[in-house]
Write an enzyme that holds these catalytic residues in place. Structure first.
Site, short mmCIF file in Angstrom:
data_model
loop_
_atom_site.label_atom_id
_atom_site.label_comp_id
_atom_site.label_asym_id
_atom_site.label_seq_id
_atom_site.Cartn_x
_atom_site.Cartn_y
_atom_site.Cartn_z
N ARG A 1 0.82 -1.21 0.00
CA ARG A 1 0.00 0.00 0.00
C ARG A 1 0.86 1.27 0.00
NH1 ARG A 1 -4.97 -1.28 4.25
NH2 ARG A 1 -5.39 -3.41 3.56
N GLU B 1 -10.98 -1.90 -5.25
CA GLU B 1 -11.50 -0.93 -4.28
C GLU B 1 -10.55 0.27 -4.21
OE1 GLU B 1 -11.16 -1.84 -0.09
OE2 GLU B 1 -13.09 -0.92 0.36
#
Ligand SMILES: CCC[C@H]1O[C@@H](n2cnc3c(N)ncnc32)[C@H](O)[C@@H]1O
Length: 483
Positions: free
Chosen positions: A100, A171
């Site tokens: 991330r 997402e």
């Protein structure tokens, strides 16, 4: 590249793409034409977008867990366990925190150490490092549609690799994966990077491969007023639609008052449709996702199942297309596969018992829908004004000025002037509006609702209401009553 709302040209997209694919060796494996052929060879039952359309048409709510571990074989075993033992309708791959942050070197070390330790030493699936071959092994070894779920401000390479591998949903968004997930990444940067991701999916869509996008609904998951989270969802919906995305699931994190939560989903669905029509986006397939309680959980597993089951009732009655499932290990950390499966089973039991039911229109529900829509419109109008009609530029300015203001966000770009608290029925109201541009009538309504609670509790309206509400659920209540 200067931020503007308009759709990127194919040339603009392909030019940036050359740099993106160089960020890690596995980027070189991505071949879009080969990936399109791979997707077209996948069976329909593995396409996320198609399964959502089917659920919307049938009026059913699908259950999806979060799940991700470091190594491929263990990840496959986990996902199949959640399908076969948990009854999951859709599968995730929750991506690890290093990925991330684009820290692929650390991922490499984490994979090696996980092999050595015989257990996952990453808190999710490192999709970039596993590359196309590894991710396709997951796609081919499970029997349900797959979605990558993460919290990545710059998800361009991750999306390229995992979509090319056969994942059919992604997402995230330029606001929803910045404000709650980053401290000092500018909104221009993440809006541009997520326009890239949406343009990639728009490109697949043009080739006849439908990929679902899901902006992250709950944001900080801490007393976010429904109208504030709905604004972010609608903006990310429009930003994606402009880049050619057609299949979008808009999200909302449970706040706790049943009527307000049902109203939030209803108004989100209706207003998103209205804005898409107003801006001329046709053939949009808009669905909704309800996130089970995102705040603090009780450690006691029986109480945790109470929270999960209560959230499942609201998900079912809201008519949401999908519900994201929590587990009885929520207060402890990453769940075991058994606990994860139990969360799904409890959820599906409730969904099945409530199938076909919803709460009928009432004065209370309609009033809440009307209020949420008015609050959303007030903010959206200001975003358009600040951007002189450009919603991307307007979004950046709105956040700078606190017109969009997400409570308890880590981002230094978030104003943090607005404060929420619960009224006497547990509905979330604006205690301090900060720079959120509401009419005096709306400000007064929110204030009077909080005054009613304060009077009931024989205390002043103030920040202590907010503090007590933050800890309430983990202490076993919704409203933070004075002790
Ligand atoms: C917004 C996401 C927060 C939720 O996401 C869950 N979560 C994070 N990472 C994993 C993982 N690797 N496996 C299963 N659940 C996971 C947390 O528990 C929390 O509920």
């Amino acid at each position: 590249m200067k931020l503007k709302f308009n759709r990127w040209t194919e040339e603009e997209f392909m030019k940036v793409r050359e740099e993106v694919l160089k960020q890690w060796p596995t980027g070189a494996e991505v071949d879009l034409d080969e990936a399109v052929a791979y997707h077209k060879a996948l069976p329909d039952h593995k396409n996320f977008a198609k399964k959502l359309i089917d659920a919307k048409e049938k009026g059913i709510t699908l259950a999806q867990p979060r799940a991700g571990v470091a190594l491929i074989d263990e990840h496959i075993e986990l996902l199949n366990f959640l399908d076969e033992k948990g009854g999951a309708d859709l599968l995730p791959s929750t991506i690890d925190s290093y990925t991330r942050q684009n820290k692929y070197e650390e991922c490499e070390r984490g994979i090696i150490e996980s092999r050595r330790a015989g257990r996952s030493l990453l808190n999710g699936f490192p999709g970039v490092n596993h590359g196309i071959e590894g991710c396709r092994k997951v796609v081919e070894s499970v029997n349900l549609p797959l979605q990558l779920r993460h919290g990545t401000p710059d998800a361009r390479l991750l999306s390229e690799i995992m979509i090319a591998s056969g994942f059919t949903s992604n997402e995230g968004g330029g606001v929803s994966y910045n404000i709650p997930y980053a401290k000092s990444v500018s909104l221009e940067r993440t809006l541009l990077d997520w326009q890239y991701v949406d343009r990639l999916i728009g490109w697949y869509e043009e080739q006849g491969v439908s990929i679902n996008r899901e902006p992250f609904g709950p944001l900080t998951g801490t007393l976010v007023p429904p109208s504030m989270s709905n604004v972010v969802q609608i903006l990310e919906c429009l930003l994606a639609a402009e880049q050619g995305v057609k299949n979008i699931t808009l999200g909302y994190g449970q706040c706790g008052n049943l009527v307000q939560d049902v109203a939030a989903i209803k108004s989100l669905r209706e207003q998103a449709e209205e804005y898409c029509a107003e801006l001329g986006y046709e053939n949009m397939m808009i669905t909704t996702v309800f996130h089970q309680w995102m705040g603090g959980f009780p450690e006691d597993e029986a109480k945790a199942f109470g929270v999960i089951s209560n959230a499942s009732v609201t998900a079912a009655l809201s008519g949401a297309t999908k519900v994201i499932v929590k587990t009885p290990h929520e207060a402890l950390g990453i769940p075991t596969k058994e606990a994860n499966a139990e969360g799904i089973k409890a959820t599906k039991m409730v969904l099945n018992l409530l199938e076909g039911q919803n709460i009928s229109d009432s004065e209370e529900l309609n009033a809440e829908v009307d209020l949420i829509k008015k609050e959303v419109k007030a903010i959206m109008d200001k975003v358009a004004e600040l951007g002189n009609g450009d919603l991307a530029v307007g979004t950046v300015k709105a956040i700078e000025q606190g017109v969009i203001d997400i409570p308890f966000a880590p981002s230094m770009y978030n104003a943090g002037k607005m404060l929420p608290a619960r009224d006497n029925q547990g509905k979330i109201r604006y205690l301090e509006v900060g720079n959120v541009p509401f009419s005096q009538k709306i400000v007064d309504f929110n204030k009077s609702a909080l005054e009613e609670r304060a009077e009931f509790e024989e205390r002043e309206v103030g920040f202590q209401l907010t503090v007590d509400d933050i800890f309430a659920v983990s202490k076993g209540k919704l409203i933070g009553r004075p002790e």
